[in-house]
Design an enzyme around this catalytic site. Structure first.
Site, PDB file in Angstrom:
ATOM      1  N   ASN A 233       0.724  -1.172   0.162  1.00  0.00           N
ATOM      2  CA  ASN A 233      -0.166   0.020   0.407  1.00  0.00           C
ATOM      3  C   ASN A 233       0.823   1.380   0.135  1.00  0.00           C
ATOM      4  O   ASN A 233       1.761   1.437   0.522  1.00  0.00           O
ATOM      5  CB  ASN A 233      -1.657   0.284   1.661  1.00  0.00           C
TER       6      ASN A 233
ATOM      7  N   GLU B 133       0.934   5.243   0.454  1.00  0.00           N
ATOM      8  CA  GLU B 133      -0.218   6.452   0.783  1.00  0.00           C
ATOM      9  C   GLU B 133      -0.089   7.566   0.626  1.00  0.00           C
ATOM     10  O   GLU B 133       1.394   7.551   0.039  1.00  0.00           O
ATOM     11  CB  GLU B 133      -0.355   6.444   2.669  1.00  0.00           C
TER      12      GLU B 133
ATOM     13  N   CYS C 204      -4.149   0.632  -2.583  1.00  0.00           N
ATOM     14  CA  CYS C 204      -3.624  -0.667  -1.817  1.00  0.00           C
ATOM     15  C   CYS C 204      -3.088  -1.720  -2.211  1.00  0.00           C
ATOM     16  O   CYS C 204      -2.779  -1.332  -3.285  1.00  0.00           O
ATOM     17  CB  CYS C 204      -5.264  -1.276  -1.970  1.00  0.00           C
TER      18      CYS C 204
ATOM     19  N   GLU D 109      -3.540  -4.457  -3.196  1.00  0.00           N
ATOM     20  CA  GLU D 109      -3.492  -5.340  -3.524  1.00  0.00           C
ATOM     21  C   GLU D 109      -3.382  -4.897  -5.186  1.00  0.00           C
ATOM     22  O   GLU D 109      -3.221  -5.605  -6.402  1.00  0.00           O
ATOM     23  CB  GLU D 109      -5.161  -6.098  -3.226  1.00  0.00           C
TER      24      GLU D 109
ATOM     25  N   CYS E   4     -10.396  -5.304   1.114  1.00  0.00           N
ATOM     26  CA  CYS E   4     -11.292  -4.042   1.039  1.00  0.00           C
ATOM     27  C   CYS E   4     -12.176  -4.215  -0.923  1.00  0.00           C
ATOM     28  O   CYS E   4     -11.700  -5.210  -2.008  1.00  0.00           O
ATOM     29  CB  CYS E   4     -10.173  -2.937   0.439  1.00  0.00           C
TER      30      CYS E   4
ATOM     31  N   CYS F 292     -10.590  -3.442  -3.685  1.00  0.00           N
ATOM     32  CA  CYS F 292      -9.558  -4.462  -4.493  1.00  0.00           C
ATOM     33  C   CYS F 292     -10.874  -5.764  -4.839  1.00  0.00           C
ATOM     34  O   CYS F 292     -10.248  -6.794  -6.272  1.00  0.00           O
ATOM     35  CB  CYS F 292      -8.569  -4.534  -3.358  1.00  0.00           C
TER      36      CYS F 292
HETATM   37  N1  THU Z   1      -5.579  -1.304   2.409  1.00  0.00           N
HETATM   38  C1  THU Z   1      -5.023  -2.471   1.364  1.00  0.00           C
HETATM   39  O1  THU Z   1      -3.806  -1.934   1.464  1.00  0.00           O
HETATM   40  N2  THU Z   1      -5.002  -3.329   1.519  1.00  0.00           N
HETATM   41  C2  THU Z   1      -6.960  -4.004   1.489  1.00  0.00           C
HETATM   42  O2  THU Z   1      -7.680  -4.657   1.030  1.00  0.00           O
HETATM   43  C3  THU Z   1      -7.310  -2.569   2.774  1.00  0.00           C
HETATM   44  C4  THU Z   1      -6.317  -1.743   2.784  1.00  0.00           C
HETATM   45  C5  THU Z   1      -4.263   0.037   2.706  1.00  0.00           C
HETATM   46  C6  THU Z   1      -4.937   1.730   2.456  1.00  0.00           C
HETATM   47  C7  THU Z   1      -4.501   1.652   3.261  1.00  0.00           C
HETATM   48  O3  THU Z   1      -2.571   2.240   3.431  1.00  0.00           O
HETATM   49  C8  THU Z   1      -4.117   1.594   5.331  1.00  0.00           C
HETATM   50  O4  THU Z   1      -4.386  -0.478   4.296  1.00  0.00           O
HETATM   51  C9  THU Z   1      -5.546   1.187   6.271  1.00  0.00           C
HETATM   52  O5  THU Z   1      -6.865   1.245   4.704  1.00  0.00           O
END
Ligand code: THU
Length: 146
Positions: A53, A55, A64, A66, A99, A102
């Protein structure tokens, strides 16, 4: 020709390699805002692609893990995916499932959602598993588009 047993065990070895890759890459996550580090690896056409991920100070731009892994696969010309492993943090136990966004993007490249494996792990060894069809039933595939 390999026997069904051999095929199953080599498939299992592939999945373990996928899980290992998701765990290995997780510390590279760029998550200074949530502090929620995620690593992901997708399996497609005999290859593994990974992502974390990423940010951003402008929160809505977060990618994300994935989807980062999927874009790496697609950029290499691999668009038929059969499995994803996702590693969340030890404190996030049981491990988190992908999520909704994804799940839909995985659906785009899932060779078959009924057999596509989704494996969620954490570095402590906790594990959960589903098929993509279980996580995203009655999914929109685009088949209905003109
Ligand atoms: N996140 C992912 O990388 N994958 C997911 O399926 C759920 C959330 C990340 C996004 C963000 O950087 C952090 O987790 C908190 O939501």
């Amino acid at each position: 020709m390999s026997t069904p047993d051999k095929e199953a065990s080599s498939q299992q070895a592939d999945l373990e390699a996928l899980v290992a890759q998701a765990i290995a890459i997780q510390p590279r996550a760029w998550a200074p805002y949530s502090r929620f580090f995620v690593g992901a690896a997708v399996w497609g056409e005999g290859q593994v692609f990974s992502g974390v991920n990423v940010e951003n100070a402008s929160f809505g731009l977060t990618i994300c893990a994935e989807r980062a892994a999927i874009t790496a696969a697609v950029a290499s010309g691999v668009t038929q995916l059969t499995a994803v492993a996702v590693c969340t943090q030890t404190q996030a136990s049981p491990p988190s499932s992908p999520c909704g966004a994804c799940r839909q993007v995985l659906r785009e490249f899932a060779a078959d959602p009924r057999t596509f494996r989704v494996i969620a792990v954490n570095p402590d060894g906790a594990r959960r598993e589903w098929t993509l069809a279980e996580l995203l039933p009655d999914s929109f595939s685009g088949a209905e588009l003109p």
